[in-house]
Scaffold this motif. Structure first.
Motif, mmCIF file in Angstrom:
data_model
loop_
_atom_site.group_PDB
_atom_site.id
_atom_site.type_symbol
_atom_site.label_atom_id
_atom_site.label_comp_id
_atom_site.label_asym_id
_atom_site.label_seq_id
_atom_site.Cartn_x
_atom_site.Cartn_y
_atom_site.Cartn_z
ATOM 1 N N LEU A 76 -3.809 6.787 -0.329
ATOM 2 C CA LEU A 76 -3.655 7.076 1.099
ATOM 3 C C LEU A 76 -4.664 6.280 1.923
ATOM 4 O O LEU A 76 -4.325 5.756 3.000
ATOM 5 C CB LEU A 76 -3.826 8.576 1.343
ATOM 6 C CG LEU A 76 -3.826 9.015 2.809
ATOM 7 C CD1 LEU A 76 -2.465 8.751 3.441
ATOM 8 C CD2 LEU A 76 -4.193 10.498 2.933
ATOM 9 N N HIS A 77 -5.899 6.199 1.450
ATOM 10 C CA HIS A 77 -6.918 5.424 2.169
ATOM 11 C C HIS A 77 -6.469 3.981 2.331
ATOM 12 O O HIS A 77 -6.613 3.391 3.421
ATOM 13 C CB HIS A 77 -8.238 5.487 1.409
ATOM 14 C CG HIS A 77 -9.266 4.507 1.893
ATOM 15 N ND1 HIS A 77 -9.919 4.639 3.094
ATOM 16 C CD2 HIS A 77 -9.727 3.354 1.340
ATOM 17 C CE1 HIS A 77 -10.747 3.630 3.269
ATOM 18 N NE2 HIS A 77 -10.649 2.840 2.225
ATOM 19 N N GLN A 78 -5.918 3.381 1.287
ATOM 20 C CA GLN A 78 -5.435 2.012 1.383
ATOM 21 C C GLN A 78 -4.256 1.898 2.356
ATOM 22 O O GLN A 78 -4.156 0.936 3.127
ATOM 23 C CB GLN A 78 -5.016 1.515 -0.002
ATOM 24 C CG GLN A 78 -6.162 1.267 -0.949
ATOM 25 C CD GLN A 78 -6.985 0.066 -0.543
ATOM 26 O OE1 GLN A 78 -6.493 -1.053 -0.474
ATOM 27 N NE2 GLN A 78 -8.257 0.294 -0.257
ATOM 28 N N THR A 79 -3.383 2.890 2.339
ATOM 29 C CA THR A 79 -2.231 2.872 3.242
ATOM 30 C C THR A 79 -2.675 2.928 4.699
ATOM 31 O O THR A 79 -2.169 2.180 5.551
ATOM 32 C CB THR A 79 -1.302 4.054 2.934
ATOM 33 O OG1 THR A 79 -0.896 3.993 1.554
ATOM 34 C CG2 THR A 79 -0.056 4.021 3.807
ATOM 35 N N LEU A 80 -3.620 3.800 5.010
ATOM 36 C CA LEU A 80 -4.118 3.901 6.384
ATOM 37 C C LEU A 80 -4.892 2.645 6.769
ATOM 38 O O LEU A 80 -4.785 2.167 7.905
ATOM 39 C CB LEU A 80 -5.008 5.138 6.526
ATOM 40 C CG LEU A 80 -4.314 6.495 6.301
ATOM 41 C CD1 LEU A 80 -5.321 7.629 6.431
ATOM 42 C CD2 LEU A 80 -3.174 6.698 7.276
ATOM 43 N N LEU A 81 -5.682 2.107 5.843
ATOM 44 C CA LEU A 81 -6.486 0.921 6.126
ATOM 45 C C LEU A 81 -5.607 -0.266 6.495
ATOM 46 O O LEU A 81 -5.889 -0.998 7.457
ATOM 47 C CB LEU A 81 -7.351 0.588 4.904
ATOM 48 C CG LEU A 81 -8.266 -0.627 5.003
ATOM 49 C CD1 LEU A 81 -9.356 -0.389 6.035
ATOM 50 C CD2 LEU A 81 -8.873 -0.950 3.640
ATOM 51 N N ALA A 128 12.153 5.386 -5.492
ATOM 52 C CA ALA A 128 11.713 4.605 -4.336
ATOM 53 C C ALA A 128 10.710 3.536 -4.750
ATOM 54 O O ALA A 128 10.743 2.409 -4.247
ATOM 55 C CB ALA A 128 11.116 5.526 -3.285
ATOM 56 N N VAL A 129 9.810 3.872 -5.688
ATOM 57 C CA VAL A 129 8.832 2.891 -6.162
ATOM 58 C C VAL A 129 9.533 1.735 -6.869
ATOM 59 O O VAL A 129 9.163 0.564 -6.700
ATOM 60 C CB VAL A 129 7.815 3.562 -7.103
ATOM 61 C CG1 VAL A 129 6.896 2.525 -7.733
ATOM 62 C CG2 VAL A 129 6.996 4.595 -6.354
ATOM 63 N N ALA A 130 10.573 2.057 -7.635
ATOM 64 C CA ALA A 130 11.297 1.031 -8.386
ATOM 65 C C ALA A 130 12.263 0.237 -7.522
ATOM 66 O O ALA A 130 12.902 -0.699 -8.008
ATOM 67 C CB ALA A 130 12.056 1.690 -9.548
ATOM 68 N N VAL A 185 3.046 4.567 13.697
ATOM 69 C CA VAL A 185 2.193 5.754 13.817
ATOM 70 C C VAL A 185 2.843 6.946 13.141
ATOM 71 O O VAL A 185 2.194 7.698 12.392
ATOM 72 C CB VAL A 185 1.906 6.056 15.297
ATOM 73 C CG1 VAL A 185 1.163 7.382 15.436
ATOM 74 C CG2 VAL A 185 1.082 4.935 15.919
ATOM 75 N N HIS A 186 4.138 7.135 13.367
ATOM 76 C CA HIS A 186 4.835 8.263 12.731
ATOM 77 C C HIS A 186 4.846 8.109 11.214
ATOM 78 O O HIS A 186 4.716 9.095 10.481
ATOM 79 C CB HIS A 186 6.266 8.344 13.259
ATOM 80 C CG HIS A 186 6.341 8.761 14.699
ATOM 81 N ND1 HIS A 186 7.450 8.562 15.488
ATOM 82 C CD2 HIS A 186 5.435 9.373 15.502
ATOM 83 C CE1 HIS A 186 7.224 9.035 16.713
ATOM 84 N NE2 HIS A 186 6.004 9.531 16.727
ATOM 85 N N GLY A 187 5.006 6.865 10.731
ATOM 86 C CA GLY A 187 4.996 6.652 9.290
ATOM 87 C C GLY A 187 3.654 6.987 8.666
ATOM 88 O O GLY A 187 3.596 7.629 7.604
ATOM 89 N N LEU A 188 2.551 6.571 9.310
ATOM 90 C CA LEU A 188 1.224 6.889 8.781
ATOM 91 C C LEU A 188 0.943 8.385 8.861
ATOM 92 O O LEU A 188 0.305 8.960 7.971
ATOM 93 C CB LEU A 188 0.156 6.117 9.558
ATOM 94 C CG LEU A 188 0.195 4.593 9.418
ATOM 95 C CD1 LEU A 188 -0.916 3.948 10.233
ATOM 96 C CD2 LEU A 188 0.090 4.181 7.961
ATOM 97 N N THR A 189 1.422 9.029 9.926
ATOM 98 C CA THR A 189 1.268 10.482 10.030
ATOM 99 C C THR A 189 2.012 11.180 8.896
ATOM 100 O O THR A 189 1.510 12.149 8.305
ATOM 101 C CB THR A 189 1.797 10.973 11.383
ATOM 102 O OG1 THR A 189 1.093 10.306 12.433
ATOM 103 C CG2 THR A 189 1.607 12.470 11.534
ATOM 104 N N ALA A 222 0.835 -1.205 0.000
ATOM 105 C CA ALA A 222 0.000 0.000 0.000
ATOM 106 C C ALA A 222 0.869 1.254 0.000
ATOM 107 O O ALA A 222 0.564 2.229 -0.680
ATOM 108 C CB ALA A 222 -0.914 -0.003 1.219
ATOM 109 N N ARG A 223 1.952 1.233 0.760
ATOM 110 C CA ARG A 223 2.878 2.380 0.780
ATOM 111 C C ARG A 223 3.511 2.581 -0.595
ATOM 112 O O ARG A 223 3.671 3.714 -1.068
ATOM 113 C CB ARG A 223 3.950 2.143 1.832
ATOM 114 C CG ARG A 223 5.048 3.205 1.877
ATOM 115 C CD ARG A 223 6.076 2.853 2.940
ATOM 116 N NE ARG A 223 7.262 3.693 2.847
ATOM 117 C CZ ARG A 223 8.279 3.462 2.039
ATOM 118 N NH1 ARG A 223 8.229 2.398 1.234
ATOM 119 N NH2 ARG A 223 9.311 4.260 2.011
#
Length: 826
Positions: free
Chosen positions: A594-599, A660-662, A617-621, A555-556
């Motif tokens: 973002l919704h998927q990442t938080l979910l 980063a994605v690659a 928590v810091h990463g999601l923030t 998700a990230r």
């Protein structure tokens, strides 16, 4: 400073707003009411049919209720024709499940084996889409109820007639008498969005009343952050609803609503960032008070009063944001008025028309599932997708993995459940099967199974206490059953445990009607449910598990991919005009990611012992902050011509995100280099400065998501060459040091980008265009590892002299730069 005390009427309105805000579009309420009406009327219809045909009414009534519940809650096609087709498939799948159960009924071993096969197929067919998800559930429920009702083969024709009657009635009720109007759902969603905006204003007012550093202040800040996320989710739901048939008059109206909601979200987010002392101004506080009360005319009026009376910058900024908010609300109201008036789609004169190039079909950022945002299955499906479709799959797909898991769990549940009760073992099977419905990761499966056990336990206590009080009177028990169904369906998405509580309560009353209710029977149900739930948990962990951390990482990666796409669109918009709709669509795609990442990330915020995992928590923030700044960056880029520094900074951010994605390492300090480039433009004035500030804030937040912490190879100096028209230009780039030595030489890529590796210092940068026309460029600049250069803009020969150097012509072969500025050595 005066603070008004809310009246009883104000409290009532705010309670209504909280109710509306909690259920965007009233989707849960409408779905639950429709389901209860369908079940109640199906019971009546089946009773009448049974009376006319002279058959016992119990089996027809129960089957009619099951069909009505599945049809009302599971059929989510966007069109009536699609709903009708799905209902027909649902009937056929239920009859197929019953037919299989009756075919093997006389052989117990074959019956149990067929149960496992039916469960496997019911899950495996989900890969073909939502319609097959419903059909799989129908086949499972058909087999289950054939066992539950002890059906016999000779009863199959009568059962088929009962199911057909139920399907026809549900079609008539849901498609003709009580159809879902997508335009009305959209208006209710916008009303919910307004209520969430009002709730944010109330939280800001409450926050101002608490001193910094206090526990009350911290709780208010946490509530503010949570409500900001809920506002973003409501905006995303609206975007998905805009893509449903007949929700708006046409694509232009959909784009207007998207733009208005986008602007409103940005404006209300800015309102929550009021500076200290801003609300000491009574007029500024009056603006937020009016917004909190949903008085939109008063919001505009009081914002104008602040602009006329107050000179302080804080209140004036608040007034500007409030005015933008009121204007956005007026825009989406005007756009929806065309649907109510039966207009052909003409846009009112006071709404902004779409810019040139926005005539393409509207594409929503998400596909809603029954009016709700999608679950985690889409992200996990990407995780298990084979890397090369042309070769045999190296990893099983999500649906195949879950089908295998459910088959194993069912087999074990049958064995253990049968040891507890040969007659009621299917409760354990049902618990194991449901644990894998609507879940995709280990954490989701375990959580759902645990909630089912807890809900059953509480429902057991409630049923034991309630059934003796109500007795077996149908007139008393039937309304309680229908109310329990309503509570279960309405609370389904809020709390699965509460849903199971109401389902268990309903089953207790149903057993009372059948005359079979005993405490021992309810305890047996609890035991079977615990067994099935524990088996589902164990299988999800031990058999082909989908790890929650791996899904969260996928998700990230999806979030970074959407961010790279949006930054690339911003980069193109700064160099040449692009449709503003592309920027807004890219922003909403980022919100969906973002919704998927938080979910998927939220289950990781707590350890197994219940303590907070601060790094997660810091990463999601950080993910939320990055999405917010990217959203504002996209809005700032509309209609702005980028300077060389701005375009270079945005292009480099896009490149770092794509790296980063690659999976390429992003060395520590890479984002700080971009931030240094943007500091100068951010200190100016105008829209370009606002864009530079947002890009700088984004660069400041990105290290938490991008940088690996490993320095890796020394990063190159990067830049880009543009022609006089701003388009990418083909050129040869040479770097010469003060002694005349050539340090590096490359040619630009398709996007005009180049990357040179040179030691830190001041060197001569020479850019020779590959075609006649533009003048060469030469200038002494400070270069070094990781430096991001402003774009080199070539000019016409008459406007810029060619610098003459003493070092002579460049020597040595050039290296070719790839499409995205990556070096390929020759």
């Amino acid at each position: 400073m005066q603070r008004t005390v809310p009246t009883a009427s104000d409290r009532l309105l705010r309670a209504r707003d909280r109710f509306v805000a909690s259920d965007p579009g009233l989707v849960r309420l409408v779905s639950a009411v429709r389901a209860v009406l369908a079940i109640a009327t199906a019971l009546g219809v089946e009773y009448l049919v049974a009376t006319v045909t002279g058959t016992p009414p119990l089996v027809p009534m129960m089957l009619g209720a099951v069909v009505a519940m599945l049809a009302s809650f599971g059929v989510v096609d966007a069109t009536r024709a699609g709903q009708a087709v799905t209902l027909c498939f649902l009937a056929l799948s239920m009859l197929a499940g019953m037919g299989v159960a009756l075919l093997v009924d006389r052989n117990r071993l074959a019956s149990l084996t067929a149960f496992v096969v039916v469960v496997f197929v019911a899950v495996w067919v989900r890969r073909f889409g939502l319609r097959y998800f419903v059909c799989g559930m129908g086949g499972f429920m058909g087999y289950f109820f054939a066992l539950f009702l002890n059906l016999r083969p000779e009863m199959l024709p009568g059962v088929a007639f009962v199911v057909a009657v139920a399907i026809v009635w549900v079609m008539l009720l849901t498609l003709v008498l009580l159809p879902i109007r997508n335009d009305r759902v959209l208006r209710r969603m916008l009303r919910s969005f307004e209520a969430r905006l009002a709730g944010l204003a109330g939280t800001v007012l409450a926050l101002d009343g608490h001193a910094p550093g206090t526990a009350e202040r911290e709780r208010a800040e946490a509530r503010l952050a949570s409500r900001l996320v809920r506002v973003n989710e409501a905006a995303l739901v609206i975007d998905g609803q805009l893509g449903t048939p007949a929700a708006v008059a046409d694509d232009d109206a959909a784009r207007i609503v998207r733009r208005a909601v986008f602007d409103a979200e940005l404006a209300v987010t800015a309102l929550t960032r009021v500076g200290p002392g801003t609300l000491d101004c009574d007029d500024a506080r009056a603006v937020l008070t009016a917004l909190h009360g949903g008085r939109w005319d008063a919001v505009r009026e009081r914002a104008g009063r602040v602009a006329d009376r107050v000179a302080a910058p804080g209140p004036r900024r608040l007034a500007v944001d409030a005015t933008v908010l009121a204007d956005a609300r007026a825009d989406w109201t005007a756009a929806l008025a065309t649907v109510r008036e039966g207009d052909s789609g003409t846009v009112p004169e006071d709404t902004a028309a779409p810019t040139v190039g926005e005539a393409s079909a509207f594409a929503p950022a998400v596909q809603l599932f029954g009016g709700n945002l999608p679950g985690s299955a889409g992200t996990v499906t990407r995780l298990h997708r084979p890397p090369d479709p042309g070769r045999p799959a190296s990893r099983l797909s999500l649906t195949t993995r879950q089908a295998v898991q459910v088959a194993v769990a069912t087999a074990v549940a049958i064995a253990v459940g049968d040891a507890l009760s040969e007659q009621r073992y299917y409760w354990a099977v049902l618990a194991a099967f449901i644990a894998f419905t609507g879940t995709a990761t280990v954490a989701e499966t375990v959580r759902k199974a645990a909630h089912r056990i807890v809900g059953t336990m509480i429902g057991l206590v409630g049923a034991i206490a309630l059934v003796p009080v109500l007795g077996p009177d149908v007139a008393v028990v039937l309304p309680v059953i229908l109310l329990s169904i309503f509570g279960a369906l309405y609370l389904f998405r809020l709390s699965y445990a509460l849903m199971i509580f109401f389902i268990t309560l309903m089953l207790g009353e149903l057993y009372a009607l059948l005359g079979t209710f005993t405490v021992d029977l309810m305890v047996l149900r609890l035991e079977e449910t615990v067994v099935g739930g524990l088996i589902g948990c164990a299988v999800s962990v031990l058999v082909l598990p989908t790890r929650t951390r791996s899904a969260a990482e996928e998700a990230r990666r999806g979030l970074l991919d959407a961010l790279a796409e949006l930054l690339g669109t911003v980069d193109r918009a700064l160099r040449r005009p692009v449709p503003c709709e592309d920027l807004r669509a890219g922003s909403r795609a980022l919100d969906a990611a973002l919704h998927q990442t938080l979910l998927l990330g939220r289950p990781l915020t707590r350890t197994w012992l219940g303590s907070t995992h601060r790094d997660v928590v810091h990463g999601l923030t950080a993910c939320t902050a990055v999405a917010e700044h990217a959203r504002r960056l996209a809005r700032s880029a509309e209609g702005v011509s980028g300077t060389p520094a701005l375009t270079a900074g945005c292009a480099r951010l896009a490149q770092l995100t794509a790296d980063a994605v690659a999976g390429r390492p992003v060395p520590t300090g890479s984002c700080a280099v971009v931030l240094d480039l943007l500091i100068g433009p951010a200190g100016g004035t105008g829209r370009g400065a606002a864009l530079a500030r947002e890009a700088g804030l984004l660069a400041a937040e990105l290290p938490a998501l991008l940088e690996t912490g490993d320095d890796g190879p020394a990063p190159a100096t990067v830049g880009r060459v543009r022609g006089p028209d701003g388009a990418p230009a083909a050129a040869t780039v040479t770097v010469v040091d003060g002694a005349g030595r050539q340090l590096d030489r490359v040619t630009t890529g398709d996007d005009g980008g180049f990357a040179v590796r040179v030691p830190a210092g001041t060197h001569l940068l020479v850019v020779a265009p590959a075609v006649d026309g533009p003048a060469p460029f030469g200038e002494h600049v400070h270069l070094g590892p990781g430096t991001v250069l402003p774009d080199v803009v070539l000019t016409a020969p008459a406007s810029r002299p060619v610098p003459v150097t003493a070092q002579g012509p460049a020597r040595g072969p050039a290296r070719v730069v790839g499409r995205r500025g990556c070096l390929t050595h020759g």
